[in-house]
Design an enzyme around this catalytic site. Sequence first.
Site, short mmCIF file in Angstrom:
data_model
loop_
_atom_site.label_atom_id
_atom_site.label_comp_id
_atom_site.label_asym_id
_atom_site.label_seq_id
_atom_site.Cartn_x
_atom_site.Cartn_y
_atom_site.Cartn_z
N ARG A 40 -5.75 -1.93 59.70
CA ARG A 40 -4.85 -1.62 60.80
C ARG A 40 -4.44 -0.17 60.73
O ARG A 40 -4.16 0.33 59.64
CB ARG A 40 -3.59 -2.47 60.70
N GLY A 41 -4.40 0.47 61.87
CA GLY A 41 -3.88 1.83 61.92
C GLY A 41 -2.59 1.79 62.71
O GLY A 41 -2.13 0.71 63.11
N GLY A 91 -3.56 0.49 66.45
CA GLY A 91 -4.48 -0.59 66.75
C GLY A 91 -5.11 -1.10 65.49
O GLY A 91 -4.71 -0.75 64.39
N LYS A 92 -6.12 -1.97 65.68
CA LYS A 92 -6.73 -2.51 64.48
C LYS A 92 -8.21 -2.22 64.42
O LYS A 92 -8.82 -1.78 65.39
CB LYS A 92 -6.44 -4.00 64.35
N LYS A 149 -13.00 -0.06 66.24
CA LYS A 149 -11.59 0.36 66.22
C LYS A 149 -11.04 0.13 67.62
O LYS A 149 -11.56 0.68 68.59
CB LYS A 149 -11.52 1.83 65.81
N ASP A 170 -5.75 15.17 58.07
CA ASP A 170 -5.20 13.87 57.68
C ASP A 170 -5.94 13.30 56.48
O ASP A 170 -6.13 12.10 56.40
CB ASP A 170 -5.31 12.93 58.89
N LYS A 227 -6.48 11.65 53.32
CA LYS A 227 -5.69 10.79 52.44
C LYS A 227 -6.58 9.63 52.00
O LYS A 227 -7.63 9.40 52.62
CB LYS A 227 -4.42 10.30 53.16
N ASN A 238 -8.46 7.10 54.27
CA ASN A 238 -9.53 7.60 55.15
C ASN A 238 -10.82 7.91 54.39
O ASN A 238 -11.78 8.36 54.98
CB ASN A 238 -9.06 8.86 55.89
N1 ATP Z 1 -15.67 2.76 59.94
C1 ATP Z 1 -14.99 1.94 59.16
N2 ATP Z 1 -15.61 1.09 58.34
C2 ATP Z 1 -14.90 0.25 57.54
N3 ATP Z 1 -13.55 0.20 57.53
C3 ATP Z 1 -12.88 1.00 58.32
C4 ATP Z 1 -13.54 1.92 59.20
N4 ATP Z 1 -12.59 2.61 59.88
C5 ATP Z 1 -11.41 2.15 59.45
N5 ATP Z 1 -11.56 1.19 58.51
C6 ATP Z 1 -10.51 0.45 57.81
O1 ATP Z 1 -9.41 0.27 58.68
C7 ATP Z 1 -8.25 0.94 58.14
C8 ATP Z 1 -7.43 1.51 59.28
O2 ATP Z 1 -8.23 2.47 59.93
P1 ATP Z 1 -7.64 3.48 60.97
O3 ATP Z 1 -8.69 4.49 61.25
O4 ATP Z 1 -7.08 2.75 62.13
O5 ATP Z 1 -6.49 4.02 60.06
P2 ATP Z 1 -5.30 4.96 60.31
O6 ATP Z 1 -5.55 6.14 59.44
O7 ATP Z 1 -4.02 4.29 60.07
O8 ATP Z 1 -5.53 5.29 61.85
P3 ATP Z 1 -4.59 6.01 62.88
O9 ATP Z 1 -4.20 7.29 62.24
O10 ATP Z 1 -5.50 6.15 64.08
O11 ATP Z 1 -3.47 5.07 63.11
C9 ATP Z 1 -8.82 1.97 57.17
O12 ATP Z 1 -7.87 2.31 56.19
C10 ATP Z 1 -10.02 1.26 56.60
O13 ATP Z 1 -9.66 0.38 55.58
#
Ligand code: ATP
Length: 418
Positions: free
Chosen positions: A95-96, A99-100, A116, A211, A213, A216
């Site tokens: 989850r970000g 969204g998820k 995403k 970003d 961290k 990511n």
């Molecule tokens: N391409 C991917 N393949 C596998 N897992 C992913 C992928 N992208 C994201 N994830 C998983 O989903 C989680 C949330 O991703 P997301 O990119 O939404 O994180 P976020 O940094 O909180 O995003 P945002 O800053 O857009 O809110 C990641 O920490 C990771 O565990």
Amino acid sequence: MSTLFSFDHDDHPSLRLSTASEGHPDEPAISISEDHDEPPSEDVLSKSYSERCLRDESVYEVALDEDFAASNAQEILGSRKVTKADFEQLKVIGRGAYGKVLLVRHKASRRLYAMKVLKKASLFLKIKHAEHTKAERQILEDLKHPFIVQLYYAFQTDDRLYLILEFASGGELFTHMAAERMFSEEVASFYLAELILALEHLHSLGIVYRDLKPENCLLDSDGHVVLTDFGLSKVAIEQKTNTVCGTVEYMAPEILMEQHYSKGVDWWSLGILLFEMIVGHTPFNAGNRKKTMDAILKKKLQVPYYVSSEAKDLCNKLLRKNPDVRLGSGEDDITRIKGHRFFRKIDWKAMEARQGTPPIVPILTDPELAENFDSKFTKEMPVESPIDIPSPLSASYSDFFQGFSYVAKHNHLDAFCN
Ligand SMILES: Nc1ncnc2c1ncn2[C@@H]1O[C@H](COP(=O)(O)OP(=O)(O)OP(=O)(O)O)[C@@H](O)[C@H]1O
């Protein structure tokens, strides 16, 4: 690998931070006095930014065509648009903030992707974040790099935006690190080297990742790094930023100070990741957000005694509070980073060609189980959350995302299909 520079002398500039600023008593202001011999940083990114502006693309609606002809995906040949119905939702994997992320299977090809899903409505309530999302799509379109997540499709419905991304089945790098508490310096140098190559590529396109961290930094099935989440990335612009959001622990002082920033912020975050990998925690975490910010701005870096002199030197140079003298800030400083003796065992050419041997090969009995992802997500039903804002969106909102749909070019798919 030869070391290009000597780091034996103490070349730290002096840095003074004051916490009072005109008109903003609560906001610390940075005042820096330096006596160093390094040149001030140049904004080497601005040229590529203007180049990007010149070829501004405003229509992104791309029909599926033969460019998408993956060898085992004949069923979807033609001009049909990719939609959510083309994908089976298998698991929630993360989850970000907006969204998820779901593990999905493309029905025609049976290939796995990460989808995403971003709720448009909630994004529109925060227009800055909507802008981030648009940047994310544009940025990913331009990118192709072994250590950067690949975007395959992007499409939208009235309510939501969908990004179909390469599925990094190895999960988050730091989940693996947590299992071992910390990495040896040799292991850390492998992951940092792949991250450096990813950042170098982004910077060459005029993109500051901003970003960086642990969440990511994902791993693919072989154990190579996949840098993901471009929600906060942006093309370098000569301007002050006024957005401090997300985890502060990895953020450079100039971001916290809401000052102009450049690619140096990524090298700072890399320094924090280096420290965390080899020490087991981040250097400035002080319990709460405010104290952590204070420590980032003012506290001197303390590196434990057991850290090698090379690693200590690299931490000190990446974690200089003044971005102008931080390693990585000058025009060719990527050469200095790569030439640092912490990376003496890294063969950069081989790394770029993905020929480095990953220290951890993720366990994958069945990629559809998403076993490298947190069970708090994977046990959820893989369905979309209800939209709590009335829909359809107004015409002006829809216009903002016009042309969001995107299909990767053939060569991108080839790379993924191998
Ligand atoms: N391409 C991917 N393949 C596998 N897992 C992913 C992928 N992208 C994201 N994830 C998983 O989903 C989680 C949330 O991703 P997301 O990119 O939404 O994180 P976020 O940094 O909180 O995003 P945002 O800053 O857009 O809110 C990641 O920490 C990771 O565990």
